[in-house]
Design an enzyme around this catalytic site. Structure first.
Site, PDB file in Angstrom:
ATOM      1  N   GLU A  96      41.780  10.590  75.428  1.00  0.00           N
ATOM      2  CA  GLU A  96      42.656   9.576  75.998  1.00  0.00           C
ATOM      3  C   GLU A  96      44.117   9.956  75.836  1.00  0.00           C
ATOM      4  OE1 GLU A  96      39.533   5.973  75.265  1.00  0.00           O
ATOM      5  OE2 GLU A  96      41.570   5.715  74.574  1.00  0.00           O
ATOM      6  N   CYS A 109      51.696   9.660  74.821  1.00  0.00           N
ATOM      7  CA  CYS A 109      50.969   9.835  73.567  1.00  0.00           C
ATOM      8  C   CYS A 109      49.777  10.755  73.869  1.00  0.00           C
ATOM      9  CB  CYS A 109      50.505   8.462  73.079  1.00  0.00           C
ATOM     10  SG  CYS A 109      49.625   8.523  71.534  1.00  0.00           S
ATOM     11  N   CYS A 116      38.166  12.926  65.740  1.00  0.00           N
ATOM     12  CA  CYS A 116      38.968  13.342  64.588  1.00  0.00           C
ATOM     13  C   CYS A 116      38.047  13.489  63.396  1.00  0.00           C
ATOM     14  CB  CYS A 116      40.051  12.301  64.284  1.00  0.00           C
ATOM     15  SG  CYS A 116      41.230  12.855  63.029  1.00  0.00           S
ATOM     16  N   CYS A 120      40.184   8.479  58.359  1.00  0.00           N
ATOM     17  CA  CYS A 120      41.083   7.454  57.810  1.00  0.00           C
ATOM     18  C   CYS A 120      40.399   6.095  58.008  1.00  0.00           C
ATOM     19  CB  CYS A 120      42.445   7.496  58.499  1.00  0.00           C
ATOM     20  SG  CYS A 120      43.305   9.048  58.205  1.00  0.00           S
ATOM     21  N   CYS A 123      41.290   3.604  61.041  1.00  0.00           N
ATOM     22  CA  CYS A 123      41.505   4.183  62.374  1.00  0.00           C
ATOM     23  C   CYS A 123      40.204   4.192  63.163  1.00  0.00           C
ATOM     24  CB  CYS A 123      42.035   5.608  62.225  1.00  0.00           C
ATOM     25  SG  CYS A 123      42.264   6.435  63.808  1.00  0.00           S
ATOM     26  N   GLU A 164      43.832  15.176  64.745  1.00  0.00           N
ATOM     27  CA  GLU A 164      44.846  15.577  63.777  1.00  0.00           C
ATOM     28  C   GLU A 164      45.452  16.885  64.291  1.00  0.00           C
ATOM     29  OE1 GLU A 164      46.626  14.741  61.045  1.00  0.00           O
ATOM     30  OE2 GLU A 164      47.398  16.768  61.252  1.00  0.00           O
ATOM     31  N   SER A 217      51.850  10.246  58.436  1.00  0.00           N
ATOM     32  CA  SER A 217      51.105   9.005  58.219  1.00  0.00           C
ATOM     33  C   SER A 217      50.962   8.775  56.728  1.00  0.00           C
ATOM     34  CB  SER A 217      49.725   9.118  58.878  1.00  0.00           C
ATOM     35  OG  SER A 217      49.887   9.230  60.273  1.00  0.00           O
ATOM     36  N   LEU A 218      51.862   8.001  56.189  1.00  0.00           N
ATOM     37  CA  LEU A 218      51.901   7.811  54.733  1.00  0.00           C
ATOM     38  C   LEU A 218      50.963   6.671  54.320  1.00  0.00           C
ATOM     39  CD1 LEU A 218      53.339   8.920  52.238  1.00  0.00           C
ATOM     40  CD2 LEU A 218      55.144   7.217  52.602  1.00  0.00           C
ATOM     41  N   CYS A 337      47.821   2.148  68.683  1.00  0.00           N
ATOM     42  CA  CYS A 337      47.499   3.139  67.649  1.00  0.00           C
ATOM     43  C   CYS A 337      46.106   2.943  67.076  1.00  0.00           C
ATOM     44  CB  CYS A 337      48.467   3.004  66.486  1.00  0.00           C
ATOM     45  SG  CYS A 337      50.023   3.737  66.841  1.00  0.00           S
TER      46      CYS A 337
HETATM   47  N1  SAH Z   1      46.129  12.299  63.001  1.00  0.00           N
HETATM   48  C1  SAH Z   1      47.525  12.028  63.182  1.00  0.00           C
HETATM   49  C2  SAH Z   1      47.857  11.345  64.491  1.00  0.00           C
HETATM   50  C3  SAH Z   1      47.001  10.221  64.923  1.00  0.00           C
HETATM   51  S1  SAH Z   1      47.305   8.547  64.910  1.00  0.00           S
HETATM   52  C4  SAH Z   1      48.053  11.238  62.030  1.00  0.00           C
HETATM   53  O1  SAH Z   1      47.278  10.839  61.170  1.00  0.00           O
HETATM   54  O2  SAH Z   1      49.270  11.045  61.942  1.00  0.00           O
HETATM   55  C5  SAH Z   1      48.926   8.052  65.074  1.00  0.00           C
HETATM   56  C6  SAH Z   1      49.285   6.941  64.046  1.00  0.00           C
HETATM   57  O3  SAH Z   1      48.545   5.747  64.241  1.00  0.00           O
HETATM   58  C7  SAH Z   1      49.016   7.385  62.628  1.00  0.00           C
HETATM   59  O4  SAH Z   1      50.076   7.029  61.785  1.00  0.00           O
HETATM   60  C8  SAH Z   1      47.792   6.573  62.282  1.00  0.00           C
HETATM   61  O5  SAH Z   1      47.646   6.461  60.912  1.00  0.00           O
HETATM   62  C9  SAH Z   1      48.084   5.267  62.979  1.00  0.00           C
HETATM   63  N2  SAH Z   1      46.886   4.428  63.160  1.00  0.00           N
HETATM   64  C10 SAH Z   1      45.613   4.808  63.231  1.00  0.00           C
HETATM   65  N3  SAH Z   1      44.806   3.748  63.367  1.00  0.00           N
HETATM   66  C11 SAH Z   1      45.586   2.660  63.413  1.00  0.00           C
HETATM   67  C12 SAH Z   1      45.325   1.253  63.578  1.00  0.00           C
HETATM   68  N4  SAH Z   1      44.089   0.796  63.749  1.00  0.00           N
HETATM   69  N5  SAH Z   1      46.370   0.421  63.577  1.00  0.00           N
HETATM   70  C13 SAH Z   1      47.630   0.899  63.445  1.00  0.00           C
HETATM   71  N6  SAH Z   1      47.928   2.200  63.289  1.00  0.00           N
HETATM   72  C14 SAH Z   1      46.920   3.080  63.267  1.00  0.00           C
END
Ligand code: SAH
Length: 376
Positions: A96, A109, A116, A120, A123, A164, A217-218, A337
């Site tokens: 997507e 985006c 992935c 996480c 996610c 990622e 992504s902290l 996101c």
């Molecule tokens: N793998 C990469 C990029 C993917 S996601 C990463 O981890 O940075 C882009 C951002 O969306 C990341 O900060 C991720 O943690 C956040 N994200 C993922 N799932 C989410 C959700 N359900 N609600 C809000 N943010 C989310």
């Protein structure tokens, strides 16, 4: 004549690659640069229309190469102008991309993998499991497809779609080089952002290869909580991640790291968490992006209240940390996101494992919605 599988995938070649190809075909390197211009600047994929290339070179390209443009199988516009595309790749895999129009710019985006592998916990892409890396061509093609469908150039790219990016290092770097190339999309380094969960060795390598903006992504300021939310933290904990991020921007005083912090009700959003975050980022040039959690079927997490998000933000701002709350875009179409879910054929068998787990119910598709209205 070569079969399709053996053809050279031109979209996956950057300037160097196209120059080398021109030489291989018996021409000077500048013909490779011409080819780059045709494909990436003018969006032309018909070799016969590349009128300044010698006819014999065009014939060689027709016979031995291809420009693999993926097919948009589903387009869903959102109320706020955001558009989600489900893009089908040559092997039937789906990814997507999300187009986000804003005042004076249009951001795409972009996905870097089918699914992935990082798992996480908040996610929804993670629940789909992982199938494969995208090629550089498949990454760049998303920008290409967007420009064609919208008839507008993409001005900003965020590598924040499925996957990622640092786990698909070479293809992502090649794709970002192509996006930056003067003869191609010509996006400045300030207009491309790579978002990572923090794969430290790859981050160190990226420093040598690319100067795009970095988002990390902290989501938690202590290892125990981050281990839970972003499990790759167990391998590369904060005491390794933070110095690597500082190192990434150290040569340019104007650069900052963008820290993404998803706001999860009662999990990471209290004053105590804000204080820990302030302490962690002391002395690090930072911008903080608070992301209201986007819920999806099967998750136990809840979004922090707007009041809590504001209070958290104010606390950080008072401590001198520039903090913005990300506007949730496209949430009516599952394009926000963590909601970027195609139909991934899960090679990691994560979905199967999840059926047996109590925490997350396995949805039929991760959004729980069929991809209705698909145009094939
Ligand atoms: N793998 C990469 C990029 C993917 S996601 C990463 O981890 O940075 C882009 C951002 O969306 C990341 O900060 C991720 O943690 C956040 N994200 C993922 N799932 C989410 C959700 N359900 N609600 C809000 N943010 C989310």
């Amino acid at each position: 004549m070569e079969t399709a599988a053996e053809r050279i995938d031109l979209l996956s070649l950057d300037r160097e690659g196209l120059e080398a190809l021109a030489v291989k075909f018996g021409y000077k390197t500048f013909q490779g640069r011409n080819l780059l211009k045709w494909i990436h600047k003018h969006g032309v994929i018909d070799f016969e229309a590349m009128t300044d290339l010698p006819q014999r070179l065009r014939d060689q390209l027709i016979e031995q190469t291809e420009i693999r443009v993926p097919e948009v199988v589903f387009e869903q516009p959102s109320n706020d102008g955001t558009v989600k595309w489900v893009v089908e790749l040559h092997d039937g895999q789906r990814i997507e991309s999300v187009y986000i129009p804003e005042e004076g710019r249009s951001t795409l985006c972009v996905s870097s993998q089918v699914g992935c592998a990082l798992d996480c916990s908040f996610c929804s892409t993670a629940q789909q499991g992982f199938n494969r890396n995208l090629t550089a061509g498949e990454i760049v093609a998303q920008v290409w497809v967007s420009a064609h469908r919208m008839q507008l150039p993409v001005t900003n790219v965020v590598m924040m779609g499925m996957g990622e990016p640092l786990a698909n290092f070479d293809a992502v770097v090649t794709a970002m080089n192509l996006m930056q190339d003067d003869l191609g999309l010509k996006l400045s380094k300030h207009k491309i952002t790579l978002s990572t969960s923090g794969i430290v060795p790859a981050l160190n390598k990226l420093r040598e290869k690319s100067d795009v903006c970095l988002a990390v992504s902290l989501h938690a300021a202590d290892n125990a909580l981050r281990d839970e939310l972003v499990p790759i933290n167990k391998k590369y904990p904060l005491e390794e991640l933070i110095p690597a991020c500082k190192e990434f921007i150290k040569n340019d005083k104007r650069r900052k790291i963008t820290w993404e912090y998803v706001m999860l009700d009662g999990i990471n959003d209290t004053n105590k968490h804000a204080k820990a975050l302030i302490r962690l980022l002391e002395g690090v040039p930072s911008k903080i992006n608070l992301i209201p959690f986007n819920p999806f079927p099967g998750t136990d997490y809840k979004t922090s209240s707007p009041e809590r998000v504001d209070a958290f933000r104010n606390k950080l701002m008072k401590a001198g940390l520039f903090t913005v709350t990300r506007k949730t875009r496209g949430d009516d179409i599952d394009a926000a996101c963590g909601q970027l879910v195609g139909r991934v054929q899960d090679r990691s068998r994560r979905q199967l494992r999840r059926v047996n787990s109590t925490k997350v119910k396995a949805p039929s598709t991760a959004t729980g919605k069929p991809l209705n209205g698909e145009v094939r």
